[in-house]
Scaffold this motif. Sequence first.
Motif, PDB file in Angstrom:
ATOM      1  N   MET A   1       0.819  -1.205   0.000  1.00  0.00           N
ATOM      2  CA  MET A   1       0.000   0.000   0.000  1.00  0.00           C
ATOM      3  C   MET A   1       0.857   1.262   0.000  1.00  0.00           C
ATOM      4  SD  MET A   1      -2.736   1.263   2.872  1.00  0.00           S
ATOM      5  CE  MET A   1      -3.555  -0.307   2.894  1.00  0.00           C
ATOM      6  N   SER A   2       1.943   1.237   0.827  1.00  0.00           N
ATOM      7  CA  SER A   2       2.780   2.432   0.926  1.00  0.00           C
ATOM      8  C   SER A   2       3.421   2.785  -0.410  1.00  0.00           C
ATOM      9  CB  SER A   2       3.863   2.221   1.994  1.00  0.00           C
ATOM     10  OG  SER A   2       4.671   1.102   1.637  1.00  0.00           O
ATOM     11  N   ASN A   3       3.661   1.768  -1.252  1.00  0.00           N
ATOM     12  CA  ASN A   3       4.271   2.029  -2.553  1.00  0.00           C
ATOM     13  C   ASN A   3       3.317   2.744  -3.511  1.00  0.00           C
ATOM     14  OD1 ASN A   3       6.696   0.867  -1.827  1.00  0.00           O
ATOM     15  ND2 ASN A   3       6.089  -1.189  -2.513  1.00  0.00           N
ATOM     16  N   LEU A   4       2.024   2.581  -3.300  1.00  0.00           N
ATOM     17  CA  LEU A   4       1.049   3.166  -4.225  1.00  0.00           C
ATOM     18  C   LEU A   4       1.029   4.698  -4.165  1.00  0.00           C
ATOM     19  CD1 LEU A   4      -2.014   0.754  -3.874  1.00  0.00           C
ATOM     20  CD2 LEU A   4      -0.450   0.976  -5.813  1.00  0.00           C
ATOM     21  N   PHE A   5       1.375   5.268  -3.018  1.00  0.00           N
ATOM     22  CA  PHE A   5       1.305   6.733  -2.875  1.00  0.00           C
ATOM     23  C   PHE A   5       2.186   7.439  -3.896  1.00  0.00           C
ATOM     24  CE2 PHE A   5      -0.069   5.442   1.399  1.00  0.00           C
ATOM     25  CZ  PHE A   5      -1.201   6.231   1.538  1.00  0.00           C
ATOM     26  N   ARG A   6       3.362   6.815  -4.226  1.00  0.00           N
ATOM     27  CA  ARG A   6       4.295   7.494  -5.125  1.00  0.00           C
ATOM     28  C   ARG A   6       3.806   7.523  -6.570  1.00  0.00           C
ATOM     29  NH1 ARG A   6       9.499   3.499  -5.564  1.00  0.00           N
ATOM     30  NH2 ARG A   6       8.448   1.591  -4.907  1.00  0.00           N
ATOM     31  N   TYR A   7       2.775   6.734  -6.861  1.00  0.00           N
ATOM     32  CA  TYR A   7       2.248   6.716  -8.223  1.00  0.00           C
ATOM     33  C   TYR A   7       1.175   7.791  -8.465  1.00  0.00           C
ATOM     34  CZ  TYR A   7       4.715   2.341  -8.817  1.00  0.00           C
ATOM     35  OH  TYR A   7       5.688   1.388  -8.892  1.00  0.00           O
ATOM     36  N   LEU A   8       0.790   8.482  -7.417  1.00  0.00           N
ATOM     37  CA  LEU A   8      -0.138   9.600  -7.596  1.00  0.00           C
ATOM     38  C   LEU A   8       0.535  10.689  -8.429  1.00  0.00           C
ATOM     39  CD1 LEU A   8      -1.830  10.107  -4.097  1.00  0.00           C
ATOM     40  CD2 LEU A   8      -2.992   9.619  -6.262  1.00  0.00           C
ATOM     41  N   PRO A   9      -0.142  11.237  -9.408  1.00  0.00           N
ATOM     42  CA  PRO A   9       0.464  12.302 -10.225  1.00  0.00           C
ATOM     43  C   PRO A   9       0.679  13.563  -9.399  1.00  0.00           C
ATOM     44  CG  PRO A   9      -1.865  12.099 -10.738  1.00  0.00           C
ATOM     45  CD  PRO A   9      -1.534  10.947  -9.826  1.00  0.00           C
ATOM     46  N   SER A  10       1.599  14.387  -9.840  1.00  0.00           N
ATOM     47  CA  SER A  10       1.844  15.657  -9.154  1.00  0.00           C
ATOM     48  C   SER A  10       0.745  16.644  -9.499  1.00  0.00           C
ATOM     49  CB  SER A  10       3.198  16.233  -9.586  1.00  0.00           C
ATOM     50  OG  SER A  10       3.134  16.641 -10.951  1.00  0.00           O
ATOM     51  N   VAL A  11       0.625  17.662  -8.677  1.00  0.00           N
ATOM     52  CA  VAL A  11      -0.385  18.699  -8.917  1.00  0.00           C
ATOM     53  C   VAL A  11      -0.146  19.367 -10.265  1.00  0.00           C
ATOM     54  CG1 VAL A  11      -1.296  20.918  -8.128  1.00  0.00           C
ATOM     55  CG2 VAL A  11      -0.784  19.116  -6.464  1.00  0.00           C
ATOM     56  N   ASP A  12       1.100  19.700 -10.569  1.00  0.00           N
ATOM     57  CA  ASP A  12       1.411  20.373 -11.839  1.00  0.00           C
ATOM     58  C   ASP A  12       1.073  19.486 -13.041  1.00  0.00           C
ATOM     59  OD1 ASP A  12       2.251  22.648 -10.584  1.00  0.00           O
ATOM     60  OD2 ASP A  12       4.375  22.084 -10.559  1.00  0.00           O
ATOM     61  N   GLU A  13       1.345  18.186 -12.915  1.00  0.00           N
ATOM     62  CA  GLU A  13       1.049  17.266 -14.010  1.00  0.00           C
ATOM     63  C   GLU A  13      -0.454  17.238 -14.297  1.00  0.00           C
ATOM     64  OE1 GLU A  13       1.465  12.509 -15.173  1.00  0.00           O
ATOM     65  OE2 GLU A  13       2.232  13.260 -13.248  1.00  0.00           O
ATOM     66  N   VAL A  14      -1.222  17.186 -13.257  1.00  0.00           N
ATOM     67  CA  VAL A  14      -2.676  17.140 -13.421  1.00  0.00           C
ATOM     68  C   VAL A  14      -3.206  18.467 -13.956  1.00  0.00           C
ATOM     69  CG1 VAL A  14      -4.870  16.928 -12.202  1.00  0.00           C
ATOM     70  CG2 VAL A  14      -2.986  15.399 -11.634  1.00  0.00           C
ATOM     71  N   LEU A  15      -2.690  19.565 -13.429  1.00  0.00           N
ATOM     72  CA  LEU A  15      -3.157  20.895 -13.838  1.00  0.00           C
ATOM     73  C   LEU A  15      -2.941  21.156 -15.316  1.00  0.00           C
ATOM     74  CD1 LEU A  15      -2.169  23.377 -10.971  1.00  0.00           C
ATOM     75  CD2 LEU A  15      -4.451  22.921 -11.848  1.00  0.00           C
ATOM     76  N   SER A  16      -1.811  20.724 -15.842  1.00  0.00           N
ATOM     77  CA  SER A  16      -1.466  21.029 -17.231  1.00  0.00           C
ATOM     78  C   SER A  16      -2.523  20.516 -18.202  1.00  0.00           C
ATOM     79  CB  SER A  16      -0.105  20.437 -17.576  1.00  0.00           C
ATOM     80  OG  SER A  16      -0.135  19.018 -17.469  1.00  0.00           O
ATOM     81  N   GLU A  46      -8.257   7.055   0.133  1.00  0.00           N
ATOM     82  CA  GLU A  46      -8.768   5.831  -0.502  1.00  0.00           C
ATOM     83  C   GLU A  46      -7.675   4.763  -0.601  1.00  0.00           C
ATOM     84  OE1 GLU A  46     -12.302   7.785  -3.270  1.00  0.00           O
ATOM     85  OE2 GLU A  46     -10.319   7.425  -4.144  1.00  0.00           O
ATOM     86  N   ILE A  47      -6.431   5.202  -0.815  1.00  0.00           N
ATOM     87  CA  ILE A  47      -5.317   4.249  -0.829  1.00  0.00           C
ATOM     88  C   ILE A  47      -5.200   3.584   0.537  1.00  0.00           C
ATOM     89  CG2 ILE A  47      -2.800   4.025  -0.955  1.00  0.00           C
ATOM     90  CD1 ILE A  47      -2.846   6.226  -3.112  1.00  0.00           C
ATOM     91  N   ARG A  48      -5.289   4.391   1.593  1.00  0.00           N
ATOM     92  CA  ARG A  48      -5.194   3.843   2.952  1.00  0.00           C
ATOM     93  C   ARG A  48      -6.336   2.861   3.227  1.00  0.00           C
ATOM     94  NH1 ARG A  48      -4.274   9.485   3.891  1.00  0.00           N
ATOM     95  NH2 ARG A  48      -2.046   9.886   4.250  1.00  0.00           N
ATOM     96  N   ALA A  49      -7.489   3.143   2.601  1.00  0.00           N
ATOM     97  CA  ALA A  49      -8.654   2.276   2.822  1.00  0.00           C
ATOM     98  C   ALA A  49      -8.635   1.043   1.929  1.00  0.00           C
ATOM     99  CB  ALA A  49      -9.933   3.066   2.596  1.00  0.00           C
ATOM    100  N   GLY A  50      -7.639   0.955   1.052  1.00  0.00           N
ATOM    101  CA  GLY A  50      -7.529  -0.205   0.186  1.00  0.00           C
ATOM    102  C   GLY A  50      -8.382  -0.151  -1.063  1.00  0.00           C
ATOM    103  N   ALA A  51      -8.771   1.054  -1.475  1.00  0.00           N
ATOM    104  CA  ALA A  51      -9.632   1.196  -2.647  1.00  0.00           C
ATOM    105  C   ALA A  51      -8.873   0.976  -3.949  1.00  0.00           C
ATOM    106  CB  ALA A  51     -10.279   2.582  -2.647  1.00  0.00           C
ATOM    107  N   PHE A  52      -7.534   1.113  -3.926  1.00  0.00           N
ATOM    108  CA  PHE A  52      -6.712   0.910  -5.128  1.00  0.00           C
ATOM    109  C   PHE A  52      -5.792  -0.286  -4.915  1.00  0.00           C
ATOM    110  CE2 PHE A  52      -7.648   5.493  -5.072  1.00  0.00           C
ATOM    111  CZ  PHE A  52      -8.208   5.635  -6.332  1.00  0.00           C
ATOM    112  N   SER A  53      -5.600  -1.029  -5.981  1.00  0.00           N
ATOM    113  CA  SER A  53      -4.719  -2.205  -5.875  1.00  0.00           C
ATOM    114  C   SER A  53      -3.580  -2.181  -6.879  1.00  0.00           C
ATOM    115  CB  SER A  53      -5.531  -3.484  -6.080  1.00  0.00           C
ATOM    116  OG  SER A  53      -6.188  -3.460  -7.353  1.00  0.00           O
ATOM    117  N   GLU A  54      -3.681  -1.328  -7.911  1.00  0.00           N
ATOM    118  CA  GLU A  54      -2.661  -1.280  -8.959  1.00  0.00           C
ATOM    119  C   GLU A  54      -2.221   0.152  -9.216  1.00  0.00           C
ATOM    120  OE1 GLU A  54      -4.208  -3.063 -12.440  1.00  0.00           O
ATOM    121  OE2 GLU A  54      -4.697  -4.986 -11.480  1.00  0.00           O
ATOM    122  N   ALA A  55      -0.961   0.301  -9.590  1.00  0.00           N
ATOM    123  CA  ALA A  55      -0.406   1.625  -9.865  1.00  0.00           C
ATOM    124  C   ALA A  55      -1.114   2.306 -11.030  1.00  0.00           C
ATOM    125  CB  ALA A  55       1.089   1.501 -10.154  1.00  0.00           C
TER     126      ALA A  55
END
Length: 468
Positions: A1-16, A46-55
Amino acid sequence: MSNLFRYLPSVDEVLSGLIKAEGIEDLPRPLVKDLVNEFLDICREEIRAGAFSEAGQLSAKALSPRLTAYVRSKARPHFRRVLNATGVVIHTNLGRSLLAKPAIEAVTEACAHYSNCEFDLATGKRGSRYSHVERILCDITGAEAALVVNNNAAAVFIMLETLAKGHEVIVSRGQLVEIGGSFRIPDVMAKSGARLREVGATNRTHVHDYENAIGDETAALMRVHTSNFRVVGFTKEVGLAEMRVLGDRYGLPVIEDLGSGTLYSLAGEGLLGEPTVQQVVAQGADVVSFSGDKVLGGPQAGIIVGRKEYIDRIKKNPINRAVRIDKMTLAALEATLRLYLDMDEARRRIPTLNMITSSPEALKSKARRLAEAVREALGDRVEVGMKKGFSRVGGGSFPEYDLPGTMVTVDIRGITAQALRGALLDTDPPLVARIEDDEFLLDPRTLGSSELKLAARALEQAADALTE
């Protein structure tokens, strides 16, 4: 689970990519950035709650549809349009009366350009803002003078503060009522500095009750409209004509607070018991107050008409500065009042009057079109019917009268009436309807012809949201 956090896009990436999306491109960038941060915080929970399983579920592309919907939803103005399918014409919670097209155009003109708000074009000098509506109010009502403030509560307040501060005003006990929002008529009257002298009983007040209360401290006699409250059965109240005789006998002004007030007689529609402002002035009231945004169908305003000697005193009251109306109200009110120079034109073009006086045939035809639009939008997911029902004038006017019409019943498979009503508050635009005996109803009286398909689309949105 802890590894999944790093796959979240950055704010700038999403904003563009997000700032170019339809409906978002014109939003302030700081607002969009804050909403993106909020959304990413939700994703972390949601990651902490286990809602995501894949990067791959956390890539900018995968999150984009949901993120875009989130930003659009949260960025909507807090104050916005609502579809009124309740059948309550003057719905206080939904903004009361709709303005006529000429009034809307007048407001737009007043907002977009400089104006002669307080400028006399005849002399080139400072003028009075009330001059724009005073003459037409006098022409319509038959009064000698007129003044407009920001609402009828302010009108009652400034009338009493001017004419009776520090003295007594005699009023029937049965007329001292509480109306919507815990608003009590006696509280406003007392704040004016006038002392209320209550007479009579709750259900019966006689002329001699008023006369026996008159003394050296009496400044005025007053009648108050009881809004959405009625006492029926063994009742008696003193009419304006009787009050006028008493006022003349003792040299006292007679004040009438009409509450909503109307310039158009609705007696022909079966709505009895509400005198027009014209009738009240003709019967001898010295000062009359009423609302501009209820049955009159204009903007929020408190209108005061009556004898010039009293209106002039009210105009000079310093409090008038605190309760005066702005240029937008002036523009809308003048445009609305001009329609009343031809009562047939007023009935046809002022939405409030048009909705109140709609014929049963016209309402049935509109209900049929609404039902067809709902069937077209929802297909075999919905059962749609039509039945006779009743609307209300609202706004504290004609509380004991129902307006007959045709309702549209909606039953969406697998969705309760309560759940549907709740989901419709989050559609775009929101749709407000009513439930009777666990049946979901749409009243077409308060929907414009151009809103029927919008209402059907809102039902479709709500049904989709509840079945995802």
